[in-house]
Design a protein around this motif. Structure first.
Motif, short mmCIF file in Angstrom:
data_model
loop_
_atom_site.label_atom_id
_atom_site.label_comp_id
_atom_site.label_asym_id
_atom_site.label_seq_id
_atom_site.Cartn_x
_atom_site.Cartn_y
_atom_site.Cartn_z
N PHE A 30 -18.59 19.62 -49.70
CA PHE A 30 -18.32 19.05 -51.02
C PHE A 30 -18.67 17.58 -51.13
CE2 PHE A 30 -15.43 22.65 -50.58
CZ PHE A 30 -15.78 23.36 -51.71
N VAL B 160 -11.21 19.53 -49.97
CA VAL B 160 -10.31 20.67 -50.14
C VAL B 160 -9.57 20.99 -48.83
CG1 VAL B 160 -11.68 21.71 -51.96
CG2 VAL B 160 -12.13 22.33 -49.59
N ARG C 283 -8.32 14.92 -38.03
CA ARG C 283 -7.22 15.89 -38.10
C ARG C 283 -6.96 16.19 -39.56
NH1 ARG C 283 -1.46 15.13 -38.22
NH2 ARG C 283 -0.45 17.08 -37.68
N VAL C 284 -7.07 17.48 -39.90
CA VAL C 284 -6.84 17.90 -41.28
C VAL C 284 -5.70 18.91 -41.27
CG1 VAL C 284 -7.86 18.88 -43.36
CG2 VAL C 284 -9.30 17.67 -41.73
N VAL C 285 -4.72 18.69 -42.10
CA VAL C 285 -3.71 19.70 -42.32
C VAL C 285 -3.74 20.01 -43.80
CG1 VAL C 285 -1.29 20.33 -42.15
CG2 VAL C 285 -2.31 18.84 -40.44
N ALA C 286 -4.08 21.25 -44.12
CA ALA C 286 -4.25 21.61 -45.52
C ALA C 286 -2.95 22.14 -46.09
CB ALA C 286 -5.34 22.65 -45.65
N GLU D 270 -1.37 24.14 -50.01
CA GLU D 270 -1.76 24.82 -51.24
C GLU D 270 -1.50 23.92 -52.44
OE1 GLU D 270 -0.39 28.75 -51.42
OE2 GLU D 270 -1.53 29.19 -53.24
N ALA E 264 -14.27 20.48 -37.36
CA ALA E 264 -14.96 21.38 -36.46
C ALA E 264 -16.25 20.75 -35.96
CB ALA E 264 -15.25 22.70 -37.16
N GLU F 192 -8.27 25.61 -54.37
CA GLU F 192 -6.96 26.20 -54.14
C GLU F 192 -6.16 25.38 -53.14
OE1 GLU F 192 -6.04 30.56 -52.92
OE2 GLU F 192 -8.05 30.49 -53.73
N ARG F 193 -6.86 24.76 -52.23
CA ARG F 193 -6.17 24.03 -51.19
C ARG F 193 -6.57 22.56 -51.22
NH1 ARG F 193 -7.91 26.97 -45.84
NH2 ARG F 193 -7.69 25.09 -44.62
N CYS G 95 -10.86 21.77 -45.81
CA CYS G 95 -11.40 22.97 -45.15
C CYS G 95 -11.53 22.78 -43.64
CB CYS G 95 -12.74 23.33 -45.72
SG CYS G 95 -14.03 22.15 -45.34
N SER G 96 -11.43 21.54 -43.17
CA SER G 96 -11.49 21.28 -41.72
C SER G 96 -12.88 21.45 -41.12
CB SER G 96 -10.54 22.20 -40.93
OG SER G 96 -9.27 21.65 -40.89
N LEU G 97 -13.90 21.62 -41.95
CA LEU G 97 -15.22 21.78 -41.37
C LEU G 97 -15.67 20.51 -40.68
CD1 LEU G 97 -17.14 23.89 -44.01
CD2 LEU G 97 -16.35 24.56 -41.78
#
Ligand code: SF4
Ligand code: SF4
Ligand code: SF4
Ligand code: SF4
Ligand code: FES
Lengths: 198, 874
Positions: free
Chosen positions: A157, A101, A116-119, A121, A108, A132-133, A103-105
């Motif tokens: 997830f 999704v 590198r995550v760019v979320a 919608e 982190a 949602e994302r 979330c960039s966890l």
């Protein structure tokens, strides 16, 4: 030190016997003199002793793996190149959607800062993920990854897991930045898994 | 009400002795002793605590039940425990209770990583829930406004957003609907929440219930860097923190500075960041070629061309600065003009203040600072609508009236956002008649040389009584008053009659039109004022520059962030003036003035610039680079030094700070200020040594030296002023009024005003575009009836042979006989009609435009061929 300063200020050392007491002198134990019959016997003895292991292994036959024709099987929990996952088509309506999704966890958690995550919608009419994302950009820079598996642990997830692939050499560093599409694609399974009890 | 004196009380928190001022809440007192008590609903910026969330329960010796630390004030000898079993149990229970219905969708929630609920659940929660029943569900996310999404499931009902809407912005749109677990935040009838400050609720919400579409899912706290700067989109100069990811600004947050913005931002500042990285930005120098098209050129070529054009004009060149132009840039521009070209034609606003009076009004003892409003006994809003001109001041004045008990007085030409809070009926003077009213007010206050009379006598007496009944009134006045002969003079004299110069916590606060008008003035961007407001040989002001350009006496124009075609009165004339002259423009995006420019340089945004600006109350603030310059944008101060060099006047500055040092050397009251000293919170020059002992700049000593300022020393009481003001007060000669009284029969007196959203910023930020106003003609109900017009009717408004199309908007609390148009709209700009002084207009009803037909006047201003008759058309 037995030293004294001359009138001209230059230090002179008493070279005759520079040590003060006898306890300072240590006598060294030496081995037998080389050469002679004894010497020859000792040389051959030691060589044979060393070769004993070698000859013992010869009878076991060769263990060289003919890489790349032949590959080392890995343990099931071996941490190789990452995989991103999709939901199974289990009839729950989420089949085929990306689990991630965005979330960039994982980013982190990553100690080498290579995710590198760019979320973005989700468009309800045209979903990418179940939430949602979703991750619009998902990149792992494998030239920096230390394969610690923290990303896998962090993911709420189970969207990212460590695969078994370890053949990632390339000619170009930028080719080692794996994009979402590359990570989602079913990798050509090139790494044999170690069998039970192997 | 003056600032209350608060005694210190001593209490014990968890065995630690804490000294706190009387009236402090236990939460804050504990913080002083380094003890954290978790809170959700407590936010001192919102006013009195409400105690809605119960997160802050603590044990206080002598009280059997736990108390909310956020709403219990400290008492001497109080003993507080925050760690006892009872408290821990209560905290665990509150967290568990909040999570009963909280969806816990942190991975998809925008707040994840910077969420107080996450932090408090981890730090003070039980760690697991006994909850097995299904949670409540709402549809999510819903659009609360075109900019804010609400996720009702995540709301913990802390009331912060509702309190903001009800008690801070006072737009009263947000409400908590329903009861119990069905409670949700929303607006009446699900209308979109549209208000100029509504972006603040995003920052207030302690969970991810309120998120903005411009930042949703863009980044996590660990992906970003936070850096500070100052918003230079309006004179409020709010302190902002930019959230930067991948060298792009992703969002704008408030950087609390009590002395400036009190921790709030307006929506323009909050959402006006999309233009920084917009495709529409000018990112390289451009020159107009033979075909009339702007095409990119190298910096060297552009500087050469700009210098050549200016050199040709020589002493007949002119410069105008505006927008977010910093002090350094203004200072360099005036040096180019005065030193390299020998031209005195410099200005920074469409209004031309009298330099001597300006210097007099700049005296530290006459100026009020923003924080003075909090404890002012009375606030007079005079000739300005802070909501449109300096939005954050509107909130500050509301706060003063609501919480500080200030008596709010309003005297303006146009209905004002603050009218509702006024304790005396708001005064409406006719457009252009401020001088008559202020003179009457000065007379009522006994300022020497003013008559207590005239048509405003009664209203003036009421206001005067309210002002003089308190020791510390603050007068917030609009820069526009300079347009009316004598208004600023009368204001100055009445301030002295109120003895503002002899008291603290009282004074005048000017609301300028440009974001950094005060700084530009002090840097010497005035036709008759050099750096430090020192007297210099007088040059042309903005209107004279325009006429000079049209007449050929002014040969070239340098524009620094100014867009006179759009923003100055007489926009049509500016357009003509610019189209026939050599124009160099520094602009962020292509605007109506760059359309006529010969050389266009890319300007820096306030996220890229290194420099300083000066707040209307004299606070020097630093604008700092947060993101790299996009593409080939270079610092404006550098470009100006290069232009100067090309003109044969090399300026040797290596950094923006060097320029500032040179500026400070010429502005005596800035003293030797260094960037480091200004720091993150700014520095009010009035509060430092050289400022306190006010000395204006030396200047060039040309004609128009500060004769008035010289003889009215601060120490001289107003009663001793002997011969009275230097020239006859306008109360005796209310010229404009007789005209407009006559006009009432034949045509309406037109005024114009700046709308908050009628600007280039609105247009260049996609998220704000929906707020761009279309032209409307504001009329009093009586006039509309006489004209046979109704709200929403399309009309053509004409004056002096020019007309714009608008829709009628019937307003309450309008003065009959006055009409208003918006300045700076995209089409049908009111500035085409406005001339800077009031004039009569005729209004004609138009046929309802066909939908999207060609006759709707969209984007066009029509020059009417046959001059409109001055009367009768009504
Ligand atoms: S395995 Fe470790 S280093 Fe590699 S991407 Fe995951 S968290 Fe980062
Ligand atoms: S892989 Fe997992 S942890 Fe990483 S962004 Fe996607 S959902 Fe989040
Ligand atoms: S939406 Fe946010 S700020 Fe408003 S009541 Fe709910 S939790 Fe509080
Ligand atoms: S009030 Fe003015 S300075 Fe403050 S954020 Fe809005 S535009 Fe910027
Ligand atoms: S913080 Fe005290 S009740 Fe909410």
């Amino acid at each position: 030190m037995n030293a004294e300063l001359n009138t001209d200020g230059i230090e002179r050392v008493n070279r005759e016997f520079p040590y003060l007491n006898e306890g300072d002198v240590i006598s060294v134990q030496r081995g037998p003199e080389p050469g002679g019959v004894g010497g020859v016997a000792r040389t051959f003895g030691a060589t044979l002793k060393g070769l004993r292991t070698t000859f013992a292994r010869i009878v076991e036959g060769p263990v060289t793996i003919q890489y790349p024709e032949e590959k080392t099987p890995v343990f099931p929990r071996f941490r190789g190149r990452h995989k991103l996952h999709r939901f199974d088509h289990d009839g729950s309506g989420t089949g085929g959607l990306e689990k991630c999704v965005g979330c960039s966890l994982c980013a982190a958690a990553c100690p080498s800062d290579c995710i590198r995550v760019v979320a973005a919608e989700n468009d309800p009419a045209n979903r990418v993920s179940a939430g949602e994302r979703f991750a619009e950009v998902y990149e792992i820079n494998l030239s920096r990854c230390i394969f610690c598996g923290y990303c896998e642990v962090a993911c709420p997830f189970d969207a990212i897991t460590m695969g078994h692939d370890y053949e990632m050499a390339d000619y170009n560093r930028s080719d080692l930045i794996f994009t979402k599409e590359m990570l989602l694609a079913e990798p050509v399974e090139r790494t044999p898994l170690r069998r039970e009890g192997e | 009400m003056s600032q209350p004196i608060r005694n210190a009380v001593t209490l014990v928190v968890d065995g630690r002795e804490v000294v706190a001022p009387e009236g402090t809440m236990v939460v804050d007192a504990a913080k002083m002793g380094d003890i954290e008590i978790p809170v959700f609903c407590y936010e001192p910026k919102l006013g009195d605590p409400v105690g809605a969330c119960r997160m802050c329960l603590v044990e206080i010796e002598g009280i059997p039940k736990l108390q909310t630390a956020c709403s219990t004030p400290v008492r001497d000898g109080m003993v507080v425990y925050t760690q006892t079993d009872q408290v821990k149990q209560a905290q665990n229970a509150v967290v568990e209770f909040l999570l009963v219905n909280h969806p816990l969708d942190c991975p998809v929630c925008d707040k994840g990583g910077e969420c107080p609920l996450q932090d408090i659940a981890m730090g003070w929660g039980p760690g697991k829930s006994r909850m097995t029943d299904p949670k409540r569900h709402f549809q999510k996310p819903l659009e609360l406004s075109p900019l804010v999404a609400i996720d009702r499931e995540r709301c913990i009902l802390c009331y912060r957003c509702v309190r903001f809407s009800q008690e801070v912005a006072e737009d009263e749109q947000l409400q908590l609907h329903e009861r119990g677990d069905r409670s949700f935040v929303g607006t009446f009838d699900d209308r979109p929440y549209i208000a100029p400050f509504h972006g603040n609720i995003i920052e207030l919400c302690p969970v991810g219930a309120l998120t903005t579409y411009t930042y949703r899912f863009r980044a996590r706290p660990w992906d970003i860097e936070q850096a500070g700067s100052v918003c230079t989109l309006c004179p409020s100069q709010c302190n902002v923190a930019f959230t930067v990811r991948d060298e792009r600004v992703m969002r704008v947050l408030a950087r609390d500075n009590h002395a400036v913005d009190d921790g709030w931002l307006c929506d323009k500042g909050r959402f006006g960041f999309q233009m920084f990285a917009s495709e529409e930005r000018i990112t390289e120098p451009m020159m107009r070629g033979g075909g009339g098209e702007l095409s990119p050129v190298s910096w060297e070529q552009a500087i050469e061309a700009a210098a050549a054009g200016l050199r040709r004009a020589g002493a007949s060149a002119a410069a105008l600065a505006g927008g977010g132009t910093g002090n350094e840039e203004g200072y360099l521009a005036q040096r180019i003009m005065r030193e390299a070209l020998g031209s005195p034609n410099i200005d920074c606003s469409p209004n031309s203040p009298d330099p001597a009076l300006l210097a007099e009004l700049a005296r530290p003892e006459l100026g009020a600072k923003v924080a003075d409003l909090d404890y002012a006994g009375a606030i007079l809003v005079l000739g300005t609508d802070p909501l449109h001109e300096m939005p954050i001041l509107d909130l500050r004045i509301r706060k003063a009236a609501r919480r500080g008990g200030a008596r709010l007085l309003v005297a303006t030409e146009r209905p004002n956002a603050l009218d509702g809070g006024a304790v005396v009926d708001p005064v409406r003077f006719a457009p252009g008649e401020s001088a008559a009213f202020i003179s009457a007010l000065a007379g009522a206050l006994g300022a020497p040389g003013y008559e207590d009379g005239g048509s405003y006598a009664k209203q003036a007496a009421e206001i005067a009584a309210a002002l003089s009944s308190v020791p510390d009134p603050v007068i917030v006045w609009g820069e526009r008053l300079w347009r009316d002969q004598g208004a600023a003079r009368a204001l100055h004299d009445l301030a002295r009659a109120l003895e503002m110069h002899q008291r603290i916590g009282t004074g005048l606060l000017e609301v300028p039109e440009g974001a950094n008008t005060r700084g530009l003035r002090e840097a010497g961007m005035l036709p008759a004022g050099g750096p430090g407001l020192g007297p210099v040989a007088a040059g042309r002001d903005a209107a004279a520059i325009r006429d000079g350009l049209a007449g050929g006496e002014v040969g070239a124009l340098l524009l620094l962030g100014a867009d006179p075609v759009r923003e100055y009165p007489g926009g049509g004339a500016w357009k003509q003036a610019l189209s026939s002259s050599f124009v160099v423009s520094f602009a962020l995006t292509e605007d109506e003035s760059t359309a006529h420019a010969n050389v266009v340089f890319p300007a820096e945004s306030h996220a890229e610039k290194e420099g300083t600006v000066t707040h209307p109350d004299g606070r020097i603030q630093r604008v700092r680079p947060n993101v790299p310059h996009p593409r080939d944008v270079r610092p404006t101060w550098w470009a100006l030094t290069e232009i100067s060099r090309a003109l044969g006047n090399p300026l040797t500055f290596g950094t923006a700070e060097d320029v500032f040092a040179a500026l400070c050397a010429e502005v005596p009251f800035y003293g030797e200020t260094a960037y480091e000293e200004i720091g993150g919170q700014g520095l009010r020059w009035q509060e430092r040594d050289p400022g306190e002992s006010w000395v204006p700049g030396r200047g060039g000593g040309g004609p128009g030296a500060a004769a008035y300022g010289a003889d009215s020393a601060a120490t001289r009481p107003p009663s001793e002023s002997g011969s009275g003001p230097a020239y006859a007060p306008t109360a005796a000669t209310p010229g404009p009024r007789s005209e407009s009284e006559e006009a009432r029969g034949s045509g309406l007196a037109l005024g114009s005003y700046r709308d908050l959203w009628a600007s280039e910023v609105t247009r260049r930020n996609p998220s704000l575009r929906f707020l761009m106003p279309t032209q409307r003609l504001e009329l009093a109900a009586k006039d509309a009836k006489e004209l046979g017009l109704e709200d929403g009717d399309p009309v053509t408004v004409s004056a002096g042979g020019v007309s714009v199309e608008a829709r009628v908007s019937v307003k309450e609390r309008m003065r009959p006989g006055a009409a208003f148009l918006i300045e700076g709209t995209e089409s049908d700009n009111g500035n085409v009609l406005a001339t800077g002084s009031p004039q009569r207009i005729s209004v004609e009803k138009r046929a309802e435009p066909e939908s999207n037909g060609s006759g709707n006047g969209n984007g066009r201003v029509k020059i009417v061929e046959t001059p409109m008759p001055a009367e009768g058309a009504v």
